[in-house]
Motif scaffolding. Structure first.
Motif, PDB file in Angstrom:
ATOM      1  N   VAL A 193      10.167   4.340   6.345  1.00  0.00           N
ATOM      2  CA  VAL A 193       9.063   4.537   5.409  1.00  0.00           C
ATOM      3  C   VAL A 193       9.606   4.360   3.994  1.00  0.00           C
ATOM      4  O   VAL A 193      10.412   5.165   3.518  1.00  0.00           O
TER       5      VAL A 193
ATOM      6  N   TRP B  15      10.700   2.934  12.565  1.00  0.00           N
ATOM      7  CA  TRP B  15      10.117   2.489  11.302  1.00  0.00           C
ATOM      8  C   TRP B  15      10.786   3.222  10.138  1.00  0.00           C
ATOM      9  O   TRP B  15      11.015   4.427  10.213  1.00  0.00           O
TER      10      TRP B  15
ATOM     11  N   TRP C 228       0.308  -4.414  12.813  1.00  0.00           N
ATOM     12  CA  TRP C 228      -0.272  -3.257  12.129  1.00  0.00           C
ATOM     13  C   TRP C 228      -1.670  -3.633  11.648  1.00  0.00           C
ATOM     14  O   TRP C 228      -1.883  -4.726  11.117  1.00  0.00           O
TER      15      TRP C 228
ATOM     16  N   THR D 134       0.022   7.677   9.792  1.00  0.00           N
ATOM     17  CA  THR D 134       0.835   7.139   8.695  1.00  0.00           C
ATOM     18  C   THR D 134       0.662   7.884   7.369  1.00  0.00           C
ATOM     19  O   THR D 134       1.630   7.967   6.596  1.00  0.00           O
TER      20      THR D 134
ATOM     21  N   ILE E 278       6.268  -0.197   5.053  1.00  0.00           N
ATOM     22  CA  ILE E 278       6.834   0.126   6.362  1.00  0.00           C
ATOM     23  C   ILE E 278       7.734  -1.026   6.800  1.00  0.00           C
ATOM     24  O   ILE E 278       7.312  -2.184   6.833  1.00  0.00           O
TER      25      ILE E 278
ATOM     26  N   TRP F  16       3.442  10.395   6.876  1.00  0.00           N
ATOM     27  CA  TRP F  16       4.840   9.971   6.818  1.00  0.00           C
ATOM     28  C   TRP F  16       5.419  10.237   5.430  1.00  0.00           C
ATOM     29  O   TRP F  16       4.756  10.032   4.408  1.00  0.00           O
TER      30      TRP F  16
ATOM     31  N   VAL G 131       1.947   5.851   2.578  1.00  0.00           N
ATOM     32  CA  VAL G 131       0.914   5.010   3.193  1.00  0.00           C
ATOM     33  C   VAL G 131      -0.391   5.794   3.161  1.00  0.00           C
ATOM     34  O   VAL G 131      -0.512   6.841   3.804  1.00  0.00           O
TER      35      VAL G 131
END
Length: 633
Positions: A544, A542, A612, A580, A516, A583, A548
């Motif tokens: 990707v 963010w 995070w 996440t 990320i 994503w 994740v």
């Protein structure tokens, strides 16, 4: 004029002291409620917001329709003060203040002693009436309903009116007035019918001869039926309908709405799994009065020294409301106990009258002023404590947060964008309130859907129709079907992953988590009314880079020059709606966090810090980044 001012005015005051005292108590209560009145819309998930919009639209409220309240509310929405919500809140304060004045008159009438007890009449009885009115005025539950758009202050006014009228029946015309008030009360709140057994007591005892005449019965029936014609408001405004769309403008739909048959489930069933023991009801009653002792003394006084009619009428009414409330399994049962609080306040006033009257005839004259002073001080202390606690609680409860949230939601779709916001009914009512009363973004389509399956279906339908779709809350199943992005307090539903980064004021930086990267960010101050500073809103984009596997969370913080955290919020990405693991590699995810700032935060530079972490591994940190400092005024 000078002669009237110096001679006539005191005579007027002396000739009708109870009227002046009732008016003074009502005025004092109104000032109290005005000072603690909800400033605007302050709730989403109860009836208050519905009434603030329905009265403005002259629409149809939930069953049983509340035609009298709606029409009166429409008049209050025309007042040139505050916003529409404030005006409807003000209506509750007006009716509540009038109810307080009527409680005084009811208490004075109920505490009238039998013949041969002059020491319990006169000033002790009026002091007891003042005590009753004050205790009722500052009771926490009634006070809370007197300061928002709700039906219970007008309901209390009707209860007090009906009970006092039943105790002051003298002439035949009084019977017709009682019947008219009874019918009018049914156009407001259906539980007014619980007063009717108490009203029947004096009718069947002291007025049996009058009731034996068919002409009297006929006139009473006509007087009671006449106000029920107000229910014609529903079919006349049927084209406006109800906010939830359930009202059907047919005879069957009208009767179903007016009869409120759907509420029977709360008596014969228990859909909310409400379980309450005797201790709950005992605490509920005692919390309104600090102590229940004066009410018990007053009830005994009415039974032994007072008029039997007063004891019978108030006792029957209290028993009827209590029996219903014990069977009615709703979550907000405390508001249905307000008539019980009113009656207990009347009994407490009778108890105060008895104690003060007894103090006035103590064997030693030197004891009398001291005893009366102690009693007055004790009741004053109780009323003062209830008042201080109630005012503090309401000032903390009534904020501009709901108001600002509604405007913030409507500000997110771009002007001219064919947008739709999907959420549950209360949230959509909030948005419709601003669209109707302040003409804020009337172009945005609001779609109420309480069931998750209905919201998913609505999103699919709207996306297929080319709408820009926003959600008000997390929707299970949405993250697996679409990409999601934060848009202020809303969640934007994207039919496909966003592969081009949206514009931001500041560039991003290195990778801050497993796959990320922060691609860009900016900050703003959202809509804010009332005291205190506006929150700091961080908008993050963010990128990707890799899948994740873990459901990570973000701790967004604001740090001062000494490294101390002055504001923080922890949440899942995109308002917990887009975890996440959902994503897609290569997409850009717009995220957002509102940091509530302390009221005394000094002006200066502060550093946003993003961390995070993995909540499944004892909040183990997996990455962090400090953003360039922002300067707050």
């Amino acid at each position: 004029m000078r002669r009237f001012a110096s001679v006539r005015l005191p005579a007027v005051l002396r000739s009708r002291p109870d009227d002046w005292l009732a008016a003074g108590l009502a005025a004092a209560a109104f000032l109290l409620y005005l000072g603690t009145l909800a400033p605007t819309v302050v709730t989403i998930f109860d009836d208050s917001l519905e009434f603030q919009l329905v009265t403005y639209l002259a629409g149809i409220a939930h069953p049983t329709g509340y035609p009298l309240y709606t029409m009166l509310g429409k008049l209050f929405t025309l007042l040139p003060v505050g916003d529409v919500a404030y005006r409807v809140n003000l209506m509750s304060a007006v009716f509540a203040a009038a109810a307080v004045g009527l409680v005084y008159r009811l208490a004075v009438e109920a505490a009238r002693p039998r013949r041969g007890l002059p020491h319990l009449d006169g000033w002790p009885r009026r002091a007891g009436g003042i005590t009753a009115a004050a205790l009722f005025a500052v009771g926490p539950v009634f006070w809370s309903q007197a300061t928002i758009a709700e039906v219970y202050s007008l309901h209390s006014l009707f209860v007090a009116l009906l009970l006092r009228q039943s105790l002051t029946l003298r002439r035949e015309q009084d019977l017709y007035r009682l019947a008219f008030l009874a019918g009018l009360s049914l156009t407001h709140h259906r539980t007014a019918v619980l007063v009717f057994p108490a009203l029947a007591l004096p009718l069947l005892t002291a007025h049996r001869r009058r009731l034996a005449r068919p002409a009297v019965w006929g006139k009473m029936a006509a007087a009671g039926f006449l106000p029920l014609l107000l229910y014609l408001y529903l079919p006349l405004r049927g084209h406006i309908g109800s906010l939830d769309g359930t009202y059907e403008n047919t005879w069957a739909g009208f009767w179903r709405h007016v009869s409120g048959g759907g509420y029977g489930v709360f008596i014969f069933g228990n859909p909310f799994n409400q379980t309450r023991g005797p201790e709950f009801y005992l605490h509920l009653m005692s919390d309104q009065f600090y102590t229940l002792v004066p009410g018990l003394i007053g009830l005994l006084y009415l039974l032994w020294f007072g008029r039997r009619a007063a004891a019978g009428v108030t006792g029957l009414a209290f028993a009827a409301f209590t029996a219903f409330n014990l069977l009615y399994r709703v979550a907000d049962i405390e508001v249905f106990f307000i008539p019980n609080f009113l009656l207990w306040a009347v009994w407490s006033g009778a108890g105060a009258a008895f104690l003060l009257g007894t103090a006035a005839v103590l064997p030693r004259p030197s004891w009398r002023p001291a005893a009366a002073g102690v009693l007055v001080g004790l009741f004053g202390f109780i009323i003062l404590q209830l008042g201080l606690h109630g005012a503090a609680a309401l000032r903390q409860k009534y904020t501009w947060q709901v108001h600002d949230t509604g405007l913030d939601m409507l500000a997110q779709p771009r002007p001219g964008e064919p947008a739709a916001i999907v959420g549950i009914l209360g949230e959509m009512t909030l948005l419709r309130y601003f669209q109707a009363t302040e003409q804020v973004r009337p172009d945005i389509l609001t779609v109420p859907a309480d069931r998750e399956a209905d919201r998913l279906a609505a999103v699919s339908r709207l996306l297929a129709g080319g709408k820009a779709v926003y959600l008000t809350r997390d929707l299970p199943g949405a993250a697996a079907r679409w990409s999601l992005a934060a848009a202020g307090p809303l969640i934007r539903v994207l039919p496909a992953p966003q592969t081009v980064p949206p514009d931001t004021a500041f560039p991003g930086g290195p990778v801050v988590g497993p796959g990320i990267r922060l691609a860009g960010w900016d900050w703003s101050r959202p809509v804010h009314s009332g005291p205190g500073p506006a929150p700091l809103r961080l908008r993050l984009v963010w990128q990707v880079q890799n899948p994740v596997a873990e459901a990570l969370k973000v701790s967004a913080r604001l740090v001062d020059i000494n490294g101390q955290t002055v504001a923080a919020v922890d949440a899942g990405p995109v308002h917990f709606a887009y975890p996440t693991p959902a994503w897609r590699p290569g997409e850009f995810v717009t995220d957002g966090y509102d940091l509530p700032l302390p009221a005394n935060l000094p002006a200066g530079a502060y550093t946003p810090r993003l961390i995070w972490y993995n909540p499944a591994e004892n909040a183990a940190e997996v990455g962090r980044i400090d953003l360039p400092a922002v300067t707050l005024p």
